[in-house]
Design a protein around this motif. Structure first.
Motif, PDB file in Angstrom:
ATOM      1  N   HIS A 121       0.919  -1.003   0.283  1.00 40.25           N
ATOM      2  CA  HIS A 121      -0.073   0.216   0.081  1.00 40.25           C
ATOM      3  C   HIS A 121       1.067   1.393  -0.228  1.00 40.25           C
ATOM      4  N   ASN A 122       2.001   1.150   0.865  1.00 42.49           N
ATOM      5  CA  ASN A 122       2.951   2.741   0.712  1.00 42.49           C
ATOM      6  C   ASN A 122       3.666   2.248  -0.323  1.00 42.49           C
ATOM      7  N   LEU A 124      -2.240   6.598  13.231  1.00 45.18           N
ATOM      8  CA  LEU A 124      -2.163   7.616  11.812  1.00 45.18           C
ATOM      9  C   LEU A 124      -1.133   7.700  10.633  1.00 45.18           C
ATOM     10  N   MET A 125       0.418   7.476  11.472  1.00 51.87           N
ATOM     11  CA  MET A 125       1.160   6.724  10.702  1.00 51.87           C
ATOM     12  C   MET A 125       1.667   6.165   9.110  1.00 51.87           C
ATOM     13  N   PRO A 152      -0.577   4.087   8.000  1.00 51.86           N
ATOM     14  CA  PRO A 152      -0.586   3.491   6.265  1.00 51.86           C
ATOM     15  C   PRO A 152      -0.045   4.662   5.569  1.00 51.86           C
ATOM     16  N   ARG A 153       0.576   5.925   6.022  1.00 54.48           N
ATOM     17  CA  ARG A 153       0.875   6.849   5.087  1.00 54.48           C
ATOM     18  C   ARG A 153       2.476   7.354   4.900  1.00 54.48           C
ATOM     19  N   ASN A 181       6.147   6.310   3.856  1.00 55.45           N
ATOM     20  CA  ASN A 181       6.129   6.268   2.115  1.00 55.45           C
ATOM     21  C   ASN A 181       7.610   5.558   2.102  1.00 55.45           C
ATOM     22  N   ASN A 195      -7.063   1.241   5.656  1.00 58.97           N
ATOM     23  CA  ASN A 195      -7.634   2.558   6.540  1.00 58.97           C
ATOM     24  C   ASN A 195      -7.929   2.331   6.971  1.00 58.97           C
TER      25      ASN A 195
END
Length: 391
Positions: free
Chosen positions: A38-39, A91-92, A94-95, A97, A163
């Motif tokens: 995903h990332n 919060l971090m 799944p975001r 990269n 998410n």
């Protein structure tokens, strides 16, 4: 001693809050492949196992100060601050990269593992010593959060996307912050506690022996819960959901047998129970290494090891409050930190061994070797020797 209703509420809130934190702690393991994809991150076998081990590192080391702060300021306040902090790494995940930022997120995620020291320190003051084996075993059932992560998160991701998993964790953290704030009683505080005074428990040799023993039992619980999905996929080509199911089964067994270990330790000398537990862990690790690629025997031995580490965890924590009456949080922090580190190193070592040899067997046999070392020390110091922690 607190009223019965206060004690029950404290036990329930301490246990459930730990459960939510442990769900956060092992949220990477069952979804690591999906998260990396995903990332847009590609990793080697070593990098992947290092990533999985990273949350365990901070969650182990920080148990020491978190246990001390729980003694000084009260477990309720520390629990609330901890759960609010955990929203940041959740919060971090799944975001981010890049591998570097993923390691940072995983490290911060590890603070959730300190909930064990907070929870044990919080619950201890509400119950008399003769009941603490069972009570601390029940509080340790909060570990079952690891099973919930392994079982539910792959299913949630498949139906609602990645998410949804992390938004659910944020909602749960906020709910339990509010419940802890409005419902939970505050535990007794040791306002004279300081980092320097509390670290005096490091002078007690019992602290270090219990820490070493917990390095084996809880470390093995965490390592296998963390790695079982990887084993199932790599050894038997299992689906992510099936692999997660078996990781959840192992975690449930290891968690639910913990109170039994504590209860038995209220009735029978804990060190005697621990001796037979270590013998059984040694034999089980040898059998697992021999039949690692035979799926039926592998799964049977996972169940057996789950029972043994759960019993061992409960037995060891029966003894923790007896090391230093006024610094239970500090002793819990030390012992818990070592147990957490016991879950940190095996994934890395197994990753290195797998990358170097193509198999996991040597790493499994090293578990048996370490269990023998613990057994020899236990026999010499507490069984044959005169020294006792719990009479």
């Amino acid at each position: 001693m607190e009223s019965k209703s206060k004690s029950i509420i404290a036990l329930a809130m301490g246990t459930l809050s730990m459960m939510i934190c442990f769900m956060v702690w092992l949220s990477l393991s069952p979804l690591v492949g999906v998260i990396l994809s995903h990332n847009g991150i590609e990793l080697s076998e070593f990098q992947r196992t290092f990533l999985l081990a990273t949350p365990i590192l901070l969650g182990s080391i920080m148990r020491i100060p978190m246990g001390i702060w729980s003694d000084k300021f009260g477990g309720k306040k520390v629990y609330i601050i901890l759960m609010l902090f955990l929203i940041i790494p959740v919060l971090m995940v799944p975001r981010v990269n890049s591998f570097g930022m993923m390691i940072v997120a995983a490290l911060l995620l590890g603070m959730s593992g300190t909930s064990f020291a907070v929870g044990i320190s919080y619950v201890t003051g509400f119950f008399p010593p003769e009941k603490q084996g069972l009570v601390l075993g029940i509080a340790g059932v909060g570990n079952i959060g690891t099973a919930f992560s392994s079982f539910f998160f792959p299913r949630m991701e498949k139906v609602w996307g990645l998410n949804s998993v992390f938004y659910t964790l944020i909602i749960l953290l906020i709910i339990f912050v509010l419940l802890m704030f409005f419902i939970a009683p505050e535990s007794n505080k040791n306002e004279d506690a300081s980092m320097l005074k509390s670290l005096a428990v490091a002078k007690e040799k019992d602290t270090w022996y219990l820490a070493l023993f917990y390095f084996l039992t809880f470390g093995l619980f965490m390592a296998m819960t963390n790695l079982l999905s990887t084993f199932m996929v790599n050894l038997f080509n299992s689906s992510l959901i099936d692999a997660g199911l078996w990781a959840a089964i192992f975690a449930v067994i290891g968690t639910l047998t913990r109170p039994l270990g504590g209860y038995l330790s209220d009735k029978i000398r804990p060190m005697t129970l621990l001796k037979y537990d270590f013998v059984a862990i040694t034999v089980s690790a040898i059998i697992l290494g021999i039949f690692l690629k035979t799926q039926a025997i592998f799964l049977i031995m996972m169940i057996v090891i789950g029972v043994l580490v759960g019993l061992g965890n409960g037995i060891i924590f029966k003894m923790v409050p007896f090391v230093s009456d006024s610094n239970t949080g500090a002793v819990t922090g030390f012992v818990g930190a070592m147990g957490g580190l016991g879950g940190y190193f095996p994934p890395i070592i197994l990753g290195v061994i797998k990358q170097a040899t193509g198999t996991y067997e040597l790493g499994i046999y090293l578990i048996a070797v370490f269990a023998i070392i613990c057994l020899v020390l236990l026999q010499r110091v507490y069984i044959s020797g005169e020294h006792k922690i719990v009479k």
